[in-house]
Scaffold this active site. Structure first.
Site, short mmCIF file in Angstrom:
data_model
loop_
_atom_site.label_atom_id
_atom_site.label_comp_id
_atom_site.label_asym_id
_atom_site.label_seq_id
_atom_site.Cartn_x
_atom_site.Cartn_y
_atom_site.Cartn_z
N LYS A 16 4.00 -33.93 -34.08
CA LYS A 16 4.77 -35.18 -34.02
C LYS A 16 5.88 -35.05 -32.98
O LYS A 16 6.86 -34.35 -33.18
CB LYS A 16 5.39 -35.54 -35.37
CG LYS A 16 5.84 -37.00 -35.34
CD LYS A 16 6.99 -37.33 -36.26
CE LYS A 16 8.36 -37.01 -35.75
NZ LYS A 16 8.82 -37.86 -34.61
N THR A 66 20.00 -28.80 -37.31
CA THR A 66 20.08 -27.98 -38.52
C THR A 66 19.99 -28.87 -39.76
O THR A 66 19.35 -28.52 -40.75
CB THR A 66 21.38 -27.16 -38.49
OG1 THR A 66 21.25 -26.21 -37.41
CG2 THR A 66 21.62 -26.39 -39.77
N GLU A 67 20.60 -30.06 -39.66
CA GLU A 67 20.56 -31.01 -40.78
C GLU A 67 19.12 -31.36 -41.17
O GLU A 67 18.74 -31.27 -42.34
CB GLU A 67 21.31 -32.25 -40.28
CG GLU A 67 21.58 -33.29 -41.28
CD GLU A 67 22.06 -34.58 -40.56
OE1 GLU A 67 22.39 -34.54 -39.35
OE2 GLU A 67 22.05 -35.62 -41.23
N GLY A 106 16.47 -29.71 -40.22
CA GLY A 106 15.81 -28.44 -40.55
C GLY A 106 15.89 -28.14 -42.04
O GLY A 106 14.93 -27.68 -42.66
N GLU A 166 13.62 -23.78 -35.60
CA GLU A 166 14.45 -23.45 -34.43
C GLU A 166 15.48 -24.56 -34.36
O GLU A 166 15.15 -25.70 -34.02
CB GLU A 166 13.56 -23.38 -33.19
CG GLU A 166 14.16 -22.55 -32.09
CD GLU A 166 14.90 -23.41 -31.10
OE1 GLU A 166 16.13 -23.56 -31.28
OE2 GLU A 166 14.28 -23.93 -30.17
N CYS A 211 19.73 -26.39 -27.10
CA CYS A 211 20.16 -25.76 -28.35
C CYS A 211 20.91 -24.45 -28.09
O CYS A 211 21.78 -24.07 -28.86
CB CYS A 211 18.98 -25.54 -29.27
SG CYS A 211 17.58 -24.82 -28.45
N GLU A 257 27.77 -28.78 -33.24
CA GLU A 257 26.94 -28.94 -32.04
C GLU A 257 27.10 -30.37 -31.51
O GLU A 257 26.77 -31.34 -32.19
CB GLU A 257 25.47 -28.68 -32.39
CG GLU A 257 24.57 -28.68 -31.18
CD GLU A 257 23.14 -28.28 -31.51
OE1 GLU A 257 22.57 -28.81 -32.47
OE2 GLU A 257 22.60 -27.42 -30.78
P1 NAP Z 1 16.46 -34.46 -35.17
O1 NAP Z 1 16.65 -35.66 -36.03
O2 NAP Z 1 16.61 -33.13 -35.76
O3 NAP Z 1 15.01 -34.64 -34.50
C1 NAP Z 1 14.10 -33.61 -34.22
C2 NAP Z 1 12.71 -34.01 -34.68
O4 NAP Z 1 12.68 -34.15 -36.10
C3 NAP Z 1 12.24 -35.36 -34.14
O5 NAP Z 1 10.85 -35.32 -33.90
C4 NAP Z 1 12.55 -36.28 -35.29
O6 NAP Z 1 11.82 -37.45 -35.27
C5 NAP Z 1 12.20 -35.42 -36.47
N1 NAP Z 1 12.81 -35.83 -37.73
C6 NAP Z 1 13.97 -36.50 -37.93
N2 NAP Z 1 14.19 -36.68 -39.25
C7 NAP Z 1 13.16 -36.12 -39.90
C8 NAP Z 1 12.81 -35.98 -41.28
N3 NAP Z 1 13.58 -36.46 -42.24
N4 NAP Z 1 11.66 -35.33 -41.58
C9 NAP Z 1 10.87 -34.83 -40.62
N5 NAP Z 1 11.14 -34.94 -39.30
C10 NAP Z 1 12.27 -35.56 -38.94
O7 NAP Z 1 17.39 -34.55 -33.93
P2 NAP Z 1 18.02 -35.88 -33.29
O8 NAP Z 1 18.45 -36.85 -34.35
O9 NAP Z 1 17.09 -36.38 -32.28
O10 NAP Z 1 19.32 -35.29 -32.63
C11 NAP Z 1 20.49 -35.09 -33.41
C12 NAP Z 1 21.10 -33.77 -33.12
O11 NAP Z 1 20.17 -32.74 -33.37
C13 NAP Z 1 21.51 -33.53 -31.68
O12 NAP Z 1 22.70 -34.13 -31.37
C14 NAP Z 1 21.55 -32.03 -31.64
O13 NAP Z 1 22.75 -31.57 -32.15
C15 NAP Z 1 20.42 -31.64 -32.53
N6 NAP Z 1 19.19 -31.32 -31.78
C16 NAP Z 1 18.89 -30.01 -31.59
C17 NAP Z 1 17.76 -29.67 -30.86
C18 NAP Z 1 17.37 -28.25 -30.65
O14 NAP Z 1 16.63 -27.97 -29.72
N7 NAP Z 1 17.79 -27.31 -31.47
C19 NAP Z 1 16.94 -30.66 -30.32
C20 NAP Z 1 17.27 -32.00 -30.54
C21 NAP Z 1 18.40 -32.30 -31.27
P3 NAP Z 1 12.39 -38.76 -34.53
O15 NAP Z 1 13.03 -38.34 -33.27
O16 NAP Z 1 11.19 -39.55 -34.29
O17 NAP Z 1 13.34 -39.38 -35.49
#
Ligand code: NAP
Ligand code: MG
Length: 501
Positions: free
Chosen positions: A184, A239-240, A242, A259, A293, A395
């Site tokens: 996904k 992390t949230e 995760g 990760e 990250c 972060e």
């Molecule tokens: P995110 O919500 O953690 O998104 C990462 C992936 O998880 C996306 O494919 C997302 O789908 C999916 N996802 C979201 N909620 C989910 C759930 N409840 N169950 C299963 N999968 C789920 O990250 P973001 O909201 O795009 O970004 C927010 C923050 O996350 C950033 O500001 C940053 O701090 C952190 N982040 C970290 C990394 C890293 O490489 N470690 C990468 C991105 C973001 P959708 O995008 O389709 O909602």
């Protein structure tokens, strides 16, 4: 796809890739992915949810039990290698599409993301034939050996910061080890993963081995993470989320690898080569608009060099070319979304409230034409930060660095480790004993000495503490995608224990 299409005005259209077929979502719904440089719609994408995830998991199961399990390791390796070559042949177009969907400067997409994608498929192509069991010298007339087998059907959820590269990090080891996958991609950046689906077909992978279901995290992502039909879930992102993934997986005891985020210390001692360290600090936080990250988002400066360093660093940050990401000279493009832009702005307000100084940047740049609607932000330096402030602990995921000073090594190690994350760390010093001492004492999965952000498909990457668990890349990634079976064979022909005659 042609190179001009990536920037075309008419939105592209994408379907879901399930069981080797391109199909609409069961619900018939679609969503739009914008080009973050202009806010215009780049593509209209089928919106997968639970019903489509169910179909994709069933297809992956069928492929795993069927044709794929009968495909030899050599064949798997050859398909992965062919895929790497197909990607390489289309690297320019894919880089252009990545830039259009994510906003990263074209020179990063072209010279970092795409070569990394090719490298990962190539590297794991070589591993397919080298995944072996062991023989174990157990006592007595017994023969004991292990089989290293694939885990099964893997769910993989990836973020938007390196869309195609994250797909490669996840798919390549999973496929080399003989698993099948439901991937996904992130809602902000689904297009390159779907283009990859076309190349996966062309490379000859049987139907259902890789299924790609774009959609939203709360629907498609959650359905995948909690699915009873998967054997493993791999996630990269916040992390949230995760933690939500780990909780969902706990119900079925699905294997998990995570990760997650980081708040890496990037440390400059007084004896460092200042020019190199300044470059390293720039690469550490402004690369990919800071949406990394392992970004060096906590810049620790020795108090002796703080003033000189900051003066030069500020000057250099002010010269960064922010703007049209398709221009080869551009060094920073837009943030991926309006949501991320607003998040960064809120941290600038917070920095001021917490008593830090906004030394440079702190707001969007002034741009012209279509780019006025883009999600751009200036390279930003917060100085006078205390390590306990939220801007030093959370972060931000933008081109925003928090500068903290330190007096001596013990003060430094304490502060560097006082954070929930532990993904990466950098140190700039000419003292090799100090550098290696630091490498031992810092709680992080990756340490860079007089360099930053270095990666290779052969080298493990992953976090300590709340930055997650499991290692991607290198032979360590194969541990996440294989399981070990121990086989015992009696060689004596005699009854065992006391139940014999
Ligand atoms: P995110 O919500 O953690 O998104 C990462 C992936 O998880 C996306 O494919 C997302 O789908 C999916 N996802 C979201 N909620 C989910 C759930 N409840 N169950 C299963 N999968 C789920 O990250 P973001 O909201 O795009 O970004 C927010 C923050 O996350 C950033 O500001 C940053 O701090 C952190 N982040 C970290 C990394 C890293 O490489 N470690 C990468 C991105 C973001 P959708 O995008 O389709 O909602
Ligand atoms: Mg997009």
């Amino acid at each position: 796809m042609s190179s001009t299409q990536a920037a075309a005005e008419t939105p592209r259209k994408y379907q879901l890739f399930i069981d080797g077929q391109w199909v609409d979502a069961e619900s018939g719904k679609t969503f739009e992915t914008p080009n973050p440089a202009t806010g215009k719609t780049l593509a209209e994408v089928a919106e997968g949810d639970k019903a489509d995830i169910d179909k994709a998991v069933a297809a992956a199961r069928k492929a795993f039990e069927g044709k794929w399990s009968k495909t030899s390791a050599r064949e798997r390796g050859r398909m992965l290698y062919k895929l790497s070559q197909l990607i390489e042949a289309r690297a320019k177009e894919l880089a252009e599409l990545e830039t259009a969907d994510n906003g990263k400067p074209i020179r990063e997409a072209q010279y970092i993301d795409l070569p990394g994608v090719v490298e990962n498929f190539e590297y794991f192509a070589g591993w397919a034939t080298k995944i072996e069991g062991e023989t174990i010298p157990v006592p007595g007339q017994m023969f004991n050996y292990t089989l290293r087998e694939p885990v099964g059907v893997c769910g993989q959820i990836i973020p938007w910061n390196f869309p195609l590269l994250m797909a490669a990090w996840k798919l390549a080891p999973a496929l080399a080890a003989g698993n099948t996958v439901v991937l996904k991609p992130a809602e902000q950046t689904p297009t390159t993963a779907l283009e990859l689906g076309k190349l996966i077909q062309e490379a000859g992978f049987p139907d259902g081995v890789v299924n790609i279901v774009p959609g939203f995290g709360e629907t498609a992502g959650a359905a995948l993470a909690s699915h009873k039909g998967i054997d493993k879930i791999a996630f990269t992102g916040s992390t949230e989320v995760g933690k939500l993934i780990a909780k969902a997986a706990a119900d079925n005891l699905t294997k998990v690898s995570l990760e997650l985020g980081g708040k890496a210390p990037n440390i400059v001692f007084a004896d460092a080569d200042m020019e190199q360290a300044i470059n390293g600090a720039m690469m550490g936080i402004f690369f990919n608009q800071g949406q990394v990250c392992c970004a060096g988002s906590r810049l620790f400066l020795h108090e002796e060099v703080k003033d000189e360093f900051l003066e030069r660093f500020k000057e250099r940050a002010g010269k960064i070319k922010v703007g049209d990401p398709t221009d080869k000279a551009t060094q920073m493009g837009p943030q991926v979304s309006e949501e991320q832009l607003n998040r960064i702005k809120s941290y600038v307000d917070l920095a001021r409230t917490e008593g830090a100084t906004v030394l440079s940047g702190g707001c969007p740049p002034t741009l012209e034409g279509d780019f006025q609607k883009g999600y751009f932000f200036q390279p930003t330096i917060f100085s006078e930060v205390q390590n306990t402030m939220r801007v030093a602990q959370e972060e931000i995921f933008g081109p925003v660095v928090s500068v903290i000073t330190f007096k001596d090594e013990s003060d430094l190690i304490r502060q560097a480790n006082e954070v929930a994350y532990g993904l990466s760390a950098g140190i700039w010093t000419r003292d090799i004993t100090r550098a290696h001492r630091f490498a031992r004492e810092i709680k992080a999965g990756v340490v860079w000495i007089n360099t930053f952000n270095m990666m290779n498909a052969a080298s493990p990457f992953g976090g300590y503490k709340q930055s997650g668990y499991g290692r991607e890349m290198g032979k360590h990634a194969l541990e996440m995608y294989t399981q070990v079976k121990s086989v015992w064979v009696d060689l004596s022909g005699k009854p065992i224990g006391w139940f014999g005659k």
